[in-house]
Structures are given as C-alpha cells and as structure tokens.
Enzyme design. Structure first.
Site, PDB file in Angstrom:
ATOM      1  N   ASN A   1     -53.350  99.801 -45.356  1.00 15.00           N
ATOM      2  CA  ASN A   1     -52.912  99.347 -44.013  1.00 15.00           C
ATOM      3  C   ASN A   1     -51.564  99.960 -43.638  1.00 15.00           C
ATOM      4  O   ASN A   1     -50.611  99.280 -43.259  1.00 15.00           O
ATOM      5  CB  ASN A   1     -52.887  97.819 -43.906  1.00 15.00           C
ATOM      6  CG  ASN A   1     -51.887  97.148 -44.836  1.00 15.00           C
ATOM      7  OD1 ASN A   1     -51.496  97.717 -45.853  1.00 15.00           O
ATOM      8  ND2 ASN A   1     -51.464  95.954 -44.492  1.00 15.00           N
TER       9      ASN A   1
ATOM     10  N   HIS B   1     -60.477  91.349 -48.533  1.00 14.12           N
ATOM     11  CA  HIS B   1     -59.469  90.374 -48.104  1.00 14.12           C
ATOM     12  C   HIS B   1     -60.290  89.255 -47.472  1.00 14.12           C
ATOM     13  O   HIS B   1     -60.765  89.392 -46.348  1.00 14.12           O
ATOM     14  CB  HIS B   1     -58.535  91.060 -47.101  1.00 14.12           C
ATOM     15  CG  HIS B   1     -57.616  90.138 -46.380  1.00 14.12           C
ATOM     16  ND1 HIS B   1     -56.247  90.210 -46.507  1.00 14.12           N
ATOM     17  CD2 HIS B   1     -57.843  89.132 -45.497  1.00 14.12           C
ATOM     18  CE1 HIS B   1     -55.679  89.295 -45.742  1.00 14.12           C
ATOM     19  NE2 HIS B   1     -56.623  88.629 -45.108  1.00 14.12           N
TER      20      HIS B   1
ATOM     21  N   ASN C   1     -50.026  85.739 -46.715  1.00 15.10           N
ATOM     22  CA  ASN C   1     -51.447  85.716 -46.438  1.00 15.10           C
ATOM     23  C   ASN C   1     -52.227  86.110 -47.691  1.00 15.10           C
ATOM     24  O   ASN C   1     -51.986  87.204 -48.193  1.00 15.10           O
ATOM     25  CB  ASN C   1     -51.726  86.727 -45.309  1.00 15.10           C
ATOM     26  CG  ASN C   1     -52.966  86.391 -44.541  1.00 15.10           C
ATOM     27  OD1 ASN C   1     -53.564  85.339 -44.759  1.00 15.10           O
ATOM     28  ND2 ASN C   1     -53.362  87.280 -43.652  1.00 15.10           N
TER      29      ASN C   1
ATOM     30  N   ASP D   1     -49.661  91.991 -54.688  1.00 14.41           N
ATOM     31  CA  ASP D   1     -49.673  91.941 -53.207  1.00 14.41           C
ATOM     32  C   ASP D   1     -48.243  92.124 -52.675  1.00 14.41           C
ATOM     33  O   ASP D   1     -47.812  91.417 -51.762  1.00 14.41           O
ATOM     34  CB  ASP D   1     -50.301  90.657 -52.670  1.00 14.41           C
ATOM     35  CG  ASP D   1     -50.640  90.767 -51.181  1.00 14.41           C
ATOM     36  OD1 ASP D   1     -50.471  91.856 -50.585  1.00 14.41           O
ATOM     37  OD2 ASP D   1     -51.078  89.757 -50.604  1.00 14.41           O
TER      38      ASP D   1
HETATM   39  C1  NCD Z   1     -50.007  91.904 -46.079  1.00 18.23           C
HETATM   40  C2  NCD Z   1     -49.081  92.978 -45.515  1.00 18.23           C
HETATM   41  O1  NCD Z   1     -47.958  92.630 -45.130  1.00 18.23           O
HETATM   42  O2  NCD Z   1     -49.490  94.140 -45.456  1.00 18.23           O
HETATM   43  N1  NCD Z   1     -49.365  90.630 -45.983  1.00 18.23           N
HETATM   44  C3  NCD Z   1     -49.602  89.571 -46.783  1.00 18.23           C
HETATM   45  O3  NCD Z   1     -49.097  88.483 -46.488  1.00 18.23           O
HETATM   46  N2  NCD Z   1     -50.353  89.650 -47.840  1.00 18.23           N
HETATM   47  C4  NCD Z   1     -51.278  91.976 -45.324  1.00 18.23           C
HETATM   48  C5  NCD Z   1     -52.068  90.736 -45.290  1.00 18.23           C
HETATM   49  O4  NCD Z   1     -52.867  90.513 -46.225  1.00 18.23           O
HETATM   50  O5  NCD Z   1     -51.931  89.973 -44.333  1.00 18.23           O
END
Ligand code: NCD
Length: 447
Positions: free
Chosen positions: A113, A198, A297, A324
């Site tokens: 992303n 996801h 998230n 993450d």
């Molecule tokens: C992730 C990001 O910031 O790229 N953020 C997160 O809280 N894990 C993307 C996502 O899964 O929302």
C-alpha cells in the site's frame, strides 16, 4: 525514491567471535551455552570451545562476550509498511531497514500500500533495487492482489513473483468481493504464492474508530465489531478449502477468528496466520486517554481476545508474529482521534514487548523464537535464518536482562507513533547479522 543513504553495514569479512552465549534455535533443537565463530559471513563453528585461544587471539577478530546474552536466529517480519515509494516523510526503505536491523530482523516483507501501489513488476523491481543500495536486512516485496488495491481487477501475479514478490495482499483494504477472492486464490495458487488477507468487512466498519464494545459506547466512538473480521475469515477459509489454495490471515485480532482458524487447521485447510505484538499486549482500555497512537487497524480488543491470541500463538494455531509496522508522522497523529490514521510502529519493539510474555509464562521461549524465524520464513518460502553450522550468518544477539525506557530519540524509524514511548522494558537487541553482515551493533557504543 529518496536519496538518503544509511551508513553502510560493516562487512563481516573479519572474524566475529561470540563466546559463552546461550544459543537458542528450536528448529535444530539447540538451547546450549556455546561459542559462535563467524567468518566471511558464514557461521563456521557453533559449539562448546569453538572459539579457541588461537581464534580469539587473531587480530582480525572482534570478540564479543556472550555471557548473559542469547543468540537467536535473526527474525523474519511478514508485515511491514516502509512507505517508499510515495510517503517517504513517514518512512523510507533506508530508515525502515535500519529500524528492522535494530529490532533483530534479517528479512522484512513489505506491504504494497505504497503510492503508487505495488501492483506491477516495475515497482517491485524498484523497491528491491533501492533495498540493495541501502544494504542491511533483506527486503521482500509483497505484491497487491488487485490493481490499485481497488478490489476488482487481479494483478499479474506471475510477473510480480518473477520480479521478486513473495506473496500477494491488498493489506489496508480487504478483498471483500467473494468472486474476486475466489479468482485471486485460484490464480495465486498457480504461482504458489500465499494470499494474505486483511480481514475486514468494510460495510461493518464504516467510520469505526476503535473496537466495538462497552468502552466505545462510553467514549462515544464508532465501533469496529469483531464479527467484521470473523465473517471474512470464515468465508475465506471455505474458499481456500474448496480451491486448495494457500491462505494467510494478517494481524488476527479476535477470539472468533482464532476459533475459526483452529477448526480449519484441524480439517487440514492450508491456512496460516500472524498476530502483532500490540494485539498480544494491549486492550481497548488503552484508548481511554484518546491517545491516537493506540488507533490501529484492526483495533485493540478486549482481554478475552488477548488471552485467546496468546493461547493460539502458544499452541501454534497462530503460526507467526508480524509487526504490522505502520509509521505515520505527526501530521496524521497529532490531531483529533477521529481524524487520525490507524497504525503504530513495531519493528524495534518486538523483543522488549514479547520477552515480557515469556517471563509471565504466557509463551514458551522456543515458540517465540519459532514464531519470529522459521514459521514466517516458511509461509513466504524463504530460507529461515538458523544457527546451524555452515549457514549464512543471520543472528540476533539479545540481552534479556537489559532494562531501559523506550524513547523517541533512540528509535531509528522516521515515525514515532507508538503508545509504548516512556515505557520501561526489559530485553534489548544488541547486535544483528543479516546476509552474513553486521547490520546493527549496539556494542559500538550506540546502544
Ligand atoms: C496500516 C497502514 O498504516 O498502512 N495501518 C494499520 O493500522 N495497520 C494499514 C491498515 O491495515 O489499515
């Protein structure tokens, strides 16, 4: 792409000797007090008395006393956001790999992303080229499942794999359309690529700010119910079973998903899963102070979820730990809770956060090491770092007794978005070798 260069890692062409270290590698049944001799990037000797007087006396040798330290295979992260290309003000490949090295990682799989999304060969190739230029831990791109992560048109997965992608994922977005997910699983299985989901039914999480429960009601924040994760995991497991494809669930957060995974594994479905350090250690109560660093998230859930995740990690239902690592700058975090972007950094905090679980008796040390090394490597088809004699030196030296306070100024990541700032922790990475080279060395005085 950014042009900053990190300091080039020191070549290990000289001799590195670690004496009397507790070496732990569950993959080869090793947990013993031994010496390690690393020469020209290879772990040439690992055993009692391996560091002979002659080797120690060599003028090429850097001798590290391993007394009180642990030597582990260096770690493999399945899930990091390094933000390059496109959002280098949050993180870039150089700063992200420097953070990974400081966290004990030799391999980092990076989510697609970015801006633009890594949905084509040229972006995968550019990321790998930049990582090679930087040096340090190895970067492994994860390609997108759908073009632009829009959930509709599949990417050229064979091309992405050929360019170096180790998996596909639309992470940050869920592939909610069942027909697209079915085709993605079928297509990816032709190339033996795992599909990383996801799991979030976006129709159930619109406007959500935190876990849906008593606290979200009290705080007046819109909730993200567990079932938004569970329905996607349940559907995908049925699809993966029907197709016989390799399916991996990113950042599992709910006790419902844990139950579904356990049942599916018992039936022999080819599924794997990861959990983050923050979902293992924090609950939604952290959001009570409206600290935007706790907006993530999927959201931080309740103690019952944390307990289920810990049990699932301990018994192998959840295979791997993944950070993450989601860096955001003060622009996205120093604002109202509802406006803040979700995510927290994690690459540098795995050891200090998770050794606590081992000390509490919630997680056997061997399982922790496996979940950071062999298990994630297997999921994306990498050769796992190991302490086997003759292997490329990919080693992490940990001081399990070192106590310190997590400070923003000492983090190598460009972003400092973690709720753990100011927390006093015990357990520190002191040295990391990746690809046979020293990529992080706290003994040089920086520690
Ligand atoms: C992730 C990001 O910031 O790229 N953020 C997160 O809280 N894990 C993307 C996502 O899964 O929302």
């Amino acid at each position: 792409m950014s042009s900053t260069r990190s300091p080039s890692p020191r070549a290990a062409s000289r001799l590195l000797v670690v004496t009397d270290v507790r070496a732990i590698d569950p993959a080869i049944g090793l947990d013993a007090l031994i010496d390690l001799v690393i020469e020209d990037g290879l772990l040439t000797r690992a055993g009692v008395g391996a560091a002979t007087a002659e080797i120690r006396a060599s003028e090429r040798a850097q001798v590290v006393s391993g007394s009180g330290l642990w030597a582990l295979p260096a770690f493999v992260d399945l899930h990091a956001h390094l933000r390059e290309p496109g959002q280098e003000y949050k993180e870039d490949i150089a700063s992200g790999l420097a953070a990974a090295a400081a966290g004990g990682f030799a391999h980092v799989c990076v989510m697609p992303n970015t801006r633009p999304v890594n949905d084509t060969r040229s972006i995968t190739v550019a990321m790998l080229a930049r990582a090679r230029e930087v040096g340090g831990p190895a970067l492994h791109p994860i390609g997108a499942i759908t073009m632009g992560q829009k959930g509709a048109e599949l990417t050229e997965m064979g091309d992405l794999k050929d360019a170096g992608a180790v998996a596909v994922s639309d992470d940050g977005r869920c592939v909610t359309n069942s027909a697209v997910m079915r085709r993605a699983l079928e297509y990816a299985s032709n190339f033996d690529l795992p599909v990383i989901q996801h799991a979030e039914d976006h129709a159930l999480t619109e406007g959500a700010q935190m876990h849906e429960g008593a606290l979200s009601t009290r705080l007046g924040l819109r909730g993200w119910p567990r079932v938004a994760e569970d329905v996607i995991v349940a559907r995908d497991l049925l699809l993966a079973e029907a197709i016989g494809a390799r399916y991996h669930v990113a950042h599992v957060s709910s006790l419902g998903s844990v139950r579904l995974l356990r049942e599916a594994k018992a039936r022999g479905v080819k599924v794997s899963a990861e959990v983050t350090p923050h979902h293992l250690t924090l609950t939604d109560a952290s959001v009570l102070g409206y600290d935007t660093a706790c907006k993530v998230n999927p959201p931080l859930r309740e103690q019952a979820d944390v307990d289920a995740l810990r049990a699932a990690l301990a018994d192998g239902t959840i295979d791997a730990i993944a950070t993450d690592h989601a860096p955001h700058s003060s622009l996205e975090k120093d604002c109202e809770f509802a406006e803040a972007s979700p995510g927290m950094i994690g690459l540098e905090l795995v050891v200090p956060l998770l050794l606590g679980l081992v000390r509490e008796g919630a997680l056997p040390l061997a399982r922790l090491v496996d979940a950071l090394t062999r298990a994630p490597a297997r999921i994306v088809g990498l050769a796992a770092p190991t302490l086997r004699e003759g292997a490329t030196a990919e080693i992490c030296l940990v001081d399990p007794a070192r106590t310190y306070t997590i400070e923003a100024a000492r983090l190598r990541s460009k972003s400092k978005n973690t709720p753990f700032l100011g927390r006093t922790v015990t357990g520190a990475v002191r040295m990391t070798l990746a690809g046979g080279r020293v990529v992080f060395d706290a003994f040089g005085g920086e520690g």
